[in-house]
Design a protein around this motif. Structure first.
Motif, PDB file in Angstrom:
ATOM      1  N   ILE A   1       0.832  -1.303   0.152  1.00  0.00           N
ATOM      2  CA  ILE A   1      -0.089  -0.203  -0.167  1.00  0.00           C
ATOM      3  C   ILE A   1       0.818   1.307   0.011  1.00  0.00           C
ATOM      4  CG2 ILE A   1      -1.729   1.362   1.361  1.00  0.00           C
ATOM      5  CD1 ILE A   1      -2.695  -1.559   2.376  1.00  0.00           C
ATOM      6  N   ALA A   2       1.659   1.382   1.014  1.00  0.00           N
ATOM      7  CA  ALA A   2       2.533   2.602   1.006  1.00  0.00           C
ATOM      8  C   ALA A   2       3.601   2.078   2.150  1.00  0.00           C
ATOM      9  CB  ALA A   2       1.795   3.580   1.858  1.00  0.00           C
ATOM     10  N   THR A   3       4.863   3.256   2.000  1.00  0.00           N
ATOM     11  CA  THR A   3       5.759   2.997   2.980  1.00  0.00           C
ATOM     12  C   THR A   3       6.495   4.294   3.291  1.00  0.00           C
ATOM     13  OG1 THR A   3       7.745   3.410   0.998  1.00  0.00           O
ATOM     14  CG2 THR A   3       6.900   1.038   1.723  1.00  0.00           C
ATOM     15  N   ILE A   4       6.931   4.555   4.271  1.00  0.00           N
ATOM     16  CA  ILE A   4       7.376   5.637   4.983  1.00  0.00           C
ATOM     17  C   ILE A   4       8.544   5.527   5.723  1.00  0.00           C
ATOM     18  CG2 ILE A   4       6.027   5.488   7.354  1.00  0.00           C
ATOM     19  CD1 ILE A   4       5.698   8.463   7.271  1.00  0.00           C
ATOM     20  N   THR A   5       9.813   6.434   5.353  1.00  0.00           N
ATOM     21  CA  THR A   5      11.239   6.359   5.919  1.00  0.00           C
ATOM     22  C   THR A   5      11.039   6.799   7.200  1.00  0.00           C
ATOM     23  OG1 THR A   5      11.845   8.557   4.984  1.00  0.00           O
ATOM     24  CG2 THR A   5      12.119   6.626   3.577  1.00  0.00           C
ATOM     25  N   SER A   6      12.292   6.797   7.741  1.00  0.00           N
ATOM     26  CA  SER A   6      12.452   7.170   9.088  1.00  0.00           C
ATOM     27  C   SER A   6      12.520   8.759   9.176  1.00  0.00           C
ATOM     28  CB  SER A   6      13.666   6.675   9.894  1.00  0.00           C
ATOM     29  OG  SER A   6      14.888   7.163   8.822  1.00  0.00           O
ATOM     30  N   TYR A   7      12.598   9.386   8.234  1.00  0.00           N
ATOM     31  CA  TYR A   7      12.563  10.980   8.020  1.00  0.00           C
ATOM     32  C   TYR A   7      11.175  11.299   7.356  1.00  0.00           C
ATOM     33  CZ  TYR A   7      17.612  10.476   8.233  1.00  0.00           C
ATOM     34  OH  TYR A   7      18.947  10.131   8.534  1.00  0.00           O
ATOM     35  N   GLY A   8      10.192  10.459   7.514  1.00  0.00           N
ATOM     36  CA  GLY A   8       8.992  10.825   7.064  1.00  0.00           C
ATOM     37  C   GLY A   8       8.644  10.906   5.541  1.00  0.00           C
ATOM     38  N   LEU A   9       9.507  10.302   4.851  1.00  0.00           N
ATOM     39  CA  LEU A   9       9.295  10.314   3.402  1.00  0.00           C
ATOM     40  C   LEU A   9       8.317   9.173   2.877  1.00  0.00           C
ATOM     41  CD1 LEU A   9      12.726  11.104   1.889  1.00  0.00           C
ATOM     42  CD2 LEU A   9      10.841  12.746   1.851  1.00  0.00           C
ATOM     43  N   THR A  10       7.387   9.784   2.152  1.00  0.00           N
ATOM     44  CA  THR A  10       6.226   8.584   1.772  1.00  0.00           C
ATOM     45  C   THR A  10       5.991   8.150   0.518  1.00  0.00           C
ATOM     46  OG1 THR A  10       4.688  10.241   1.642  1.00  0.00           O
ATOM     47  CG2 THR A  10       4.827   9.236   3.796  1.00  0.00           C
ATOM     48  N   LYS A  11       5.819   6.852   0.230  1.00  0.00           N
ATOM     49  CA  LYS A  11       5.670   6.645  -1.133  1.00  0.00           C
ATOM     50  C   LYS A  11       4.413   5.709  -1.163  1.00  0.00           C
ATOM     51  CE  LYS A  11      10.228   6.302  -3.185  1.00  0.00           C
ATOM     52  NZ  LYS A  11      11.174   5.433  -3.746  1.00  0.00           N
ATOM     53  N   TYR A  12       3.496   6.008  -2.224  1.00  0.00           N
ATOM     54  CA  TYR A  12       2.232   5.101  -2.349  1.00  0.00           C
ATOM     55  C   TYR A  12       2.091   4.323  -3.732  1.00  0.00           C
ATOM     56  CZ  TYR A  12       0.551   7.999   1.523  1.00  0.00           C
ATOM     57  OH  TYR A  12       0.397   8.603   2.944  1.00  0.00           O
ATOM     58  N   VAL A  13       1.656   3.150  -3.654  1.00  0.00           N
ATOM     59  CA  VAL A  13       1.136   2.551  -4.919  1.00  0.00           C
ATOM     60  C   VAL A  13       0.091   3.599  -5.307  1.00  0.00           C
ATOM     61  CG1 VAL A  13      -0.122   0.547  -5.632  1.00  0.00           C
ATOM     62  CG2 VAL A  13       1.700   0.324  -3.974  1.00  0.00           C
ATOM     63  N   ASP A  14       0.227   3.607  -6.481  1.00  0.00           N
ATOM     64  CA  ASP A  14      -0.552   4.723  -7.396  1.00  0.00           C
ATOM     65  C   ASP A  14      -2.227   4.409  -7.042  1.00  0.00           C
ATOM     66  OD1 ASP A  14       1.172   5.037 -10.619  1.00  0.00           O
ATOM     67  OD2 ASP A  14       1.505   5.793  -8.537  1.00  0.00           O
ATOM     68  N   SER A  15      -2.752   3.057  -7.124  1.00  0.00           N
ATOM     69  CA  SER A  15      -4.008   3.207  -6.845  1.00  0.00           C
ATOM     70  C   SER A  15      -4.506   3.572  -5.286  1.00  0.00           C
ATOM     71  CB  SER A  15      -4.358   1.421  -7.071  1.00  0.00           C
ATOM     72  OG  SER A  15      -3.604   0.582  -6.436  1.00  0.00           O
ATOM     73  N   MET A  16      -3.507   3.636  -4.518  1.00  0.00           N
ATOM     74  CA  MET A  16      -3.831   3.615  -3.276  1.00  0.00           C
ATOM     75  C   MET A  16      -3.822   5.439  -2.895  1.00  0.00           C
ATOM     76  SD  MET A  16      -4.178   0.521  -2.099  1.00  0.00           S
ATOM     77  CE  MET A  16      -3.678  -1.092  -2.601  1.00  0.00           C
TER      78      MET A  16
END
Length: 115
Positions: A48-63
């Motif tokens: 679905i999504a990830t977040i680094t320790s610095y708060g950078l987020t990535k999402y799967v496009d559909s989410m």
């Protein structure tokens, strides 16, 4: 020993919201990437999504747009805010954390979207 414990799942009507939590405990000094996944019946587990320790987020496009990942480093906790839920969001949701070069999974929590 590291343990991830999830909470916050359940039954919700279409259009409703839920917030999932995942708390890490045990021998932890710092946590790297946190992520949320889900697995619907008969389907493979998907990111679905990830977040680094610095708060950078990535999402799967559909989410994108309905789901928001966040974290509280002081509490060793990851969150997934889910809005405008649809029946097709019904699945078991899992958190995952990278801790000292090991990957740990939560126990999974059922989210059911139904009227």
């Amino acid at each position: 020993q590291v343990q991830l414990v999830q909470s916050g799942g359940g039954l919700v009507h279409p259009g409703g919201s839920l917030r999932l939590s995942c708390v890490a405990s045990g021998n932890i000094d710092s946590i790297g990437v946190m992520g949320w996944y889900r697995q619907a019946p008969g389907k493979q587990r998907e990111l679905i999504a990830t977040i680094t320790s610095y708060g950078l987020t990535k999402y799967v496009d559909s989410m994108k747009g309905r789901f928001t990942i966040s974290r509280d480093n002081a509490k060793n906790t990851a969150y997934l805010q889910m809005n405008s839920l649809k029946p097709e969001d019904t699945a078991v949701y899992y958190c995952r954390m990278s801790i000292r070069f090991e990957q740990y999974w939560g126990q999974g929590t059922q989210v059911t979207v139904s009227s």
